[in-house]
Write an enzyme that holds these catalytic residues in place. Structure first.
Site, PDB file in Angstrom:
ATOM      1  N   TYR A  58     -19.803   7.871   0.497  1.00  0.00           N
ATOM      2  CA  TYR A  58     -20.156   8.446  -0.610  1.00  0.00           C
ATOM      3  C   TYR A  58     -19.229   8.360  -1.471  1.00  0.00           C
ATOM      4  CZ  TYR A  58     -24.575   7.347  -3.104  1.00  0.00           C
ATOM      5  OH  TYR A  58     -25.193   7.282  -3.875  1.00  0.00           O
ATOM      6  N   GLY A  59     -18.479   7.615  -2.086  1.00  0.00           N
ATOM      7  CA  GLY A  59     -17.404   8.103  -2.777  1.00  0.00           C
ATOM      8  C   GLY A  59     -17.237   6.537  -4.191  1.00  0.00           C
ATOM      9  N   ASN A  60     -16.238   6.319  -4.492  1.00  0.00           N
ATOM     10  CA  ASN A  60     -16.050   5.029  -5.286  1.00  0.00           C
ATOM     11  C   ASN A  60     -17.074   4.101  -4.761  1.00  0.00           C
ATOM     12  OD1 ASN A  60     -15.469   2.687  -6.269  1.00  0.00           O
ATOM     13  ND2 ASN A  60     -14.765   4.246  -7.773  1.00  0.00           N
ATOM     14  N   ALA A  61     -16.820   3.566  -3.813  1.00  0.00           N
ATOM     15  CA  ALA A  61     -17.465   2.409  -3.101  1.00  0.00           C
ATOM     16  C   ALA A  61     -18.924   2.420  -3.129  1.00  0.00           C
ATOM     17  CB  ALA A  61     -16.275   1.521  -2.219  1.00  0.00           C
ATOM     18  N   GLY A  62     -18.827   2.992  -1.665  1.00  0.00           N
ATOM     19  CA  GLY A  62     -20.461   3.511  -1.032  1.00  0.00           C
ATOM     20  C   GLY A  62     -21.155   3.714  -2.364  1.00  0.00           C
TER      21      GLY A  62
ATOM     22  N   LYS B 266       1.031  -0.893   0.512  1.00  0.00           N
ATOM     23  CA  LYS B 266       0.151   0.032  -0.056  1.00  0.00           C
ATOM     24  C   LYS B 266       0.627   1.565   0.009  1.00  0.00           C
ATOM     25  CE  LYS B 266      -4.413   0.699   0.196  1.00  0.00           C
ATOM     26  NZ  LYS B 266      -5.410   0.293  -0.322  1.00  0.00           N
TER      27      LYS B 266
HETATM   28  P1  NAD Z   1     -13.796   7.924  -2.236  1.00  0.00           P
HETATM   29  O1  NAD Z   1     -12.183   8.734  -1.457  1.00  0.00           O
HETATM   30  O2  NAD Z   1     -13.976   7.679  -3.693  1.00  0.00           O
HETATM   31  O3  NAD Z   1     -14.279   8.126  -0.863  1.00  0.00           O
HETATM   32  C1  NAD Z   1     -14.226   8.112   0.089  1.00  0.00           C
HETATM   33  C2  NAD Z   1     -15.422   8.588   0.341  1.00  0.00           C
HETATM   34  O4  NAD Z   1     -15.447   8.088   2.206  1.00  0.00           O
HETATM   35  C3  NAD Z   1     -16.014  10.093   0.652  1.00  0.00           C
HETATM   36  O5  NAD Z   1     -17.391  10.388   0.438  1.00  0.00           O
HETATM   37  C4  NAD Z   1     -15.989  10.815   1.545  1.00  0.00           C
HETATM   38  O6  NAD Z   1     -16.631  12.499   2.392  1.00  0.00           O
HETATM   39  C5  NAD Z   1     -15.876   9.949   3.133  1.00  0.00           C
HETATM   40  N1  NAD Z   1     -15.747   9.821   3.947  1.00  0.00           N
HETATM   41  C6  NAD Z   1     -14.559  10.464   4.497  1.00  0.00           C
HETATM   42  N2  NAD Z   1     -14.187  10.354   5.742  1.00  0.00           N
HETATM   43  C7  NAD Z   1     -15.654  10.104   6.818  1.00  0.00           C
HETATM   44  C8  NAD Z   1     -15.840   9.814   7.875  1.00  0.00           C
HETATM   45  N3  NAD Z   1     -15.401  10.775   8.761  1.00  0.00           N
HETATM   46  N4  NAD Z   1     -17.015   9.836   7.793  1.00  0.00           N
HETATM   47  C9  NAD Z   1     -18.427   9.108   6.994  1.00  0.00           C
HETATM   48  N5  NAD Z   1     -17.149   9.429   5.420  1.00  0.00           N
HETATM   49  C10 NAD Z   1     -16.198   9.620   5.807  1.00  0.00           C
HETATM   50  O7  NAD Z   1     -12.654   5.867  -1.398  1.00  0.00           O
HETATM   51  P2  NAD Z   1     -12.793   4.934  -2.026  1.00  0.00           P
HETATM   52  O8  NAD Z   1     -12.063   4.534  -3.322  1.00  0.00           O
HETATM   53  O9  NAD Z   1     -14.507   4.952  -1.770  1.00  0.00           O
HETATM   54  O10 NAD Z   1     -12.644   3.804  -0.405  1.00  0.00           O
HETATM   55  C11 NAD Z   1     -13.078   4.016   0.481  1.00  0.00           C
HETATM   56  C12 NAD Z   1     -12.882   2.699   1.120  1.00  0.00           C
HETATM   57  O11 NAD Z   1     -13.014   1.715   0.713  1.00  0.00           O
HETATM   58  C13 NAD Z   1     -11.444   2.852   1.795  1.00  0.00           C
HETATM   59  O12 NAD Z   1     -11.488   2.119   2.788  1.00  0.00           O
HETATM   60  C14 NAD Z   1     -10.539   1.873   1.063  1.00  0.00           C
HETATM   61  O13 NAD Z   1      -9.391   1.640   1.327  1.00  0.00           O
HETATM   62  C15 NAD Z   1     -11.978   0.662   0.597  1.00  0.00           C
HETATM   63  N6  NAD Z   1     -11.766   0.216  -0.885  1.00  0.00           N
HETATM   64  C16 NAD Z   1     -12.129   0.785  -1.887  1.00  0.00           C
HETATM   65  C17 NAD Z   1     -10.903   0.432  -2.938  1.00  0.00           C
HETATM   66  C18 NAD Z   1     -10.869   0.532  -4.355  1.00  0.00           C
HETATM   67  O14 NAD Z   1     -11.330   0.150  -5.025  1.00  0.00           O
HETATM   68  N7  NAD Z   1     -12.137   2.343  -4.494  1.00  0.00           N
HETATM   69  C19 NAD Z   1     -11.503  -0.692  -2.775  1.00  0.00           C
HETATM   70  C20 NAD Z   1     -10.786  -2.512  -1.442  1.00  0.00           C
HETATM   71  C21 NAD Z   1     -11.694  -1.010  -0.416  1.00  0.00           C
END
Ligand code: NAD
Length: 419
Positions: A221-225, A108
């Protein structure tokens, strides 16, 4: 204080490894080996900012264990980034790749920065500068970065281009999560959530939950959510009743349209204030009575302080490390079914692996092939973990660790690293 700062996620993961190792006959030396990263690099990246001043950013790359293959893991841009979080995330990548049986080790990376405060030009310089610093450590056969929190396909394109320039030829296989036109894979954009949705479907079958009438709450509510919300509604007709981001959350008993919420967030910077929805705080979100709650933000948001308030039947951990170890035991005793992070969010790395394979072959696959193979990997792994958890009367997380640790230990033995 942000959520992620409250506890040290690396300590959490060491505790999780110990818990699972108690069920395996591992010597103390092997346990110690599994609890420490193999290699760490700390870098300083100078960036000439738009105002002409030089700013130095600190970054990291941690390669945790490469017994099963080249290291694999995302790069995170976050103002509260630190080495312990990166160590923990690198460790989870190792177990995740082993659990879903893809030929990668775990790594990472991260940079301490606030990308929301950087111009596009500064972000590009920072992304390229990071690759200049970690260049010697990475490569398609060595270590393959990907996106994570606050990085995206554009950042991956700059990083792949920088590495290719330094090598002197095109190297698409060095980075995954690239745009489609630069060797990205079909289905990578929503892969993490889609894998999570397949895992939720398997859990629902096991628990007799009808997903067409199930209620869902999403934290982050980013990529994953956002894709999780969209796919739960599109594929099963589930009702998304609450959504939050770093600024707070929204609630609507009748159900929210996740695409409209995403459009609103993209326009205004937050889900808060979405028309016709009530406001909820991130803490209140955990207390909602829902069938499925999905942490999709950062680490350590379910702790012994708030775990008693959780009312969901299933916790689908799309985020890495959302549940602290002491909360796990309480959830197990409360009969709340947890789909552990390194199973629930493995869709991202599975499709990253597909992307890497396509790049090495130079032969892209269609969307249907990607989705079918992803579904097979997740469903098969879920059933394997479920069977072991039932057999040993342990939670899904311990069962998943037992499988992953066993595979990594076997590879280390075969290489002659341990007896
Ligand atoms: P992202 O940057 O696209 O989204 C993150 C979201 O979390 C944003 O909406 C942000 O506003 C919100 N956030 C941040 N702090 C917060 C808080 N304190 N309370 C509530 N919401 C909050 O990131 P992502 O890629 O969606 O990743 C989210 C999680 O999923 C991380 O733990 C990441 O490690 C995990 N993940 C992502 C992937 C991927 O392919 N994107 C793969 C495996 C795991």
């Amino acid at each position: 204080m942000t959520l992620k700062n409250r506890l040290n996620p690396f300590k959490n993961i060491q505790e999780q490894i110990d818990k699972a190792a108690n069920f395996l006959s591992l010597t103390p030396g092997v346990r110690e080996f599994l609890k420490m990263p193999m290699r760490e690099l700390s870098v300083s990246i100078p960036v000439k900012m738009d105002d002409g001043k030089i700013k130095i950013f600190k970054g990291f790359r941690v390669q945790y264990n490469d017994a099963r293959g080249p290291c694999k893991g995302g790069v995170r841009f976050h103002p509260a980034e630190d080495i312990n979080t990166i160590r923990a995330l690198a460790s989870w990548m190792t177990w995740k790749c082993a659990l879903v049986d893809i030929p990668f080790g775990g790594a990472k990376g991260g940079i301490i920065c606030n990308p929301k405060e950087l111009s596009r030009n500064e972000l590009e310089k920072l992304s390229r500068g990071y690759i200049d610093r970690i260049y010697d450590l990475i490569g398609p056969e060595k270590d393959i970065p990907a996106p994570d929190v606050y990085t995206n396909s554009q950042v991956m394109a700059w990083m792949m281009d920088e590495y290719s320039k330094l090598r002197g030829y095109n190297c698409p296989g060095v980075i995954t999560g690239k745009p489609l036109s630069l060797g990205g894979s079909q289905g990578r954009h929503d892969a993490t959530a889609r894998g999570g949705v397949f895992a939720v479907r398997e859990a629902a079958k096991h628990l007799n939950i009808d997903l067409s009438s199930a209620t869902v709450a999403i934290q982050g509510y980013g990529n994953a959510g956002s894709w999780m919300a969209i796919l739960m509604r599109d594929l099963f007709g589930s009702k998304i009743i609450a959504i939050s981001d770093s600024k707070g959350g929204i609630y609507c008993e009748k159900g929210l349209d996740p695409r409209e919420v995403l459009k609103y967030k993209n326009q205004t910077g937050s889900v808060r204030g979405f028309p016709l929805a009530e406001s909820v705080s991130n803490e209140e979100l955990w207390e909602l009575k829902v069938d499925i709650i999905c942490p999709a933000a950062l680490e350590n948001c379910i702790t012994k302080e708030n775990v008693h308030k959780i009312n969901a039947r299933v916790i689908a951990e799309l985020a890495n490390g959302p549940t602290a170890p002491e909360a796990d035991e309480i959830l197990f005793n409360k009969n709340i079914f947890v789909i552990p992070d390194f199973l629930c969010n493995a869709g991202g790395v599975i499709v990253s692996y597909f992307e890497w394979v396509q790049n090495l072959y130079g032969y892209p696959w269609g969307e249907e092939t990607v989705y079918k193979r992803l579904d097979k990997k997740i469903s098969w792994t879920f059933q394997e973990v479920l069977a072991l958890s039932i057999k040993n009367k342990v939670d899904m997380r311990i069962a998943a660790y037992m499988i992953a640790l066993t595979r990594v230990v076997e590879a280390m033995k075969l290489r002659g690293w341990i007896n």
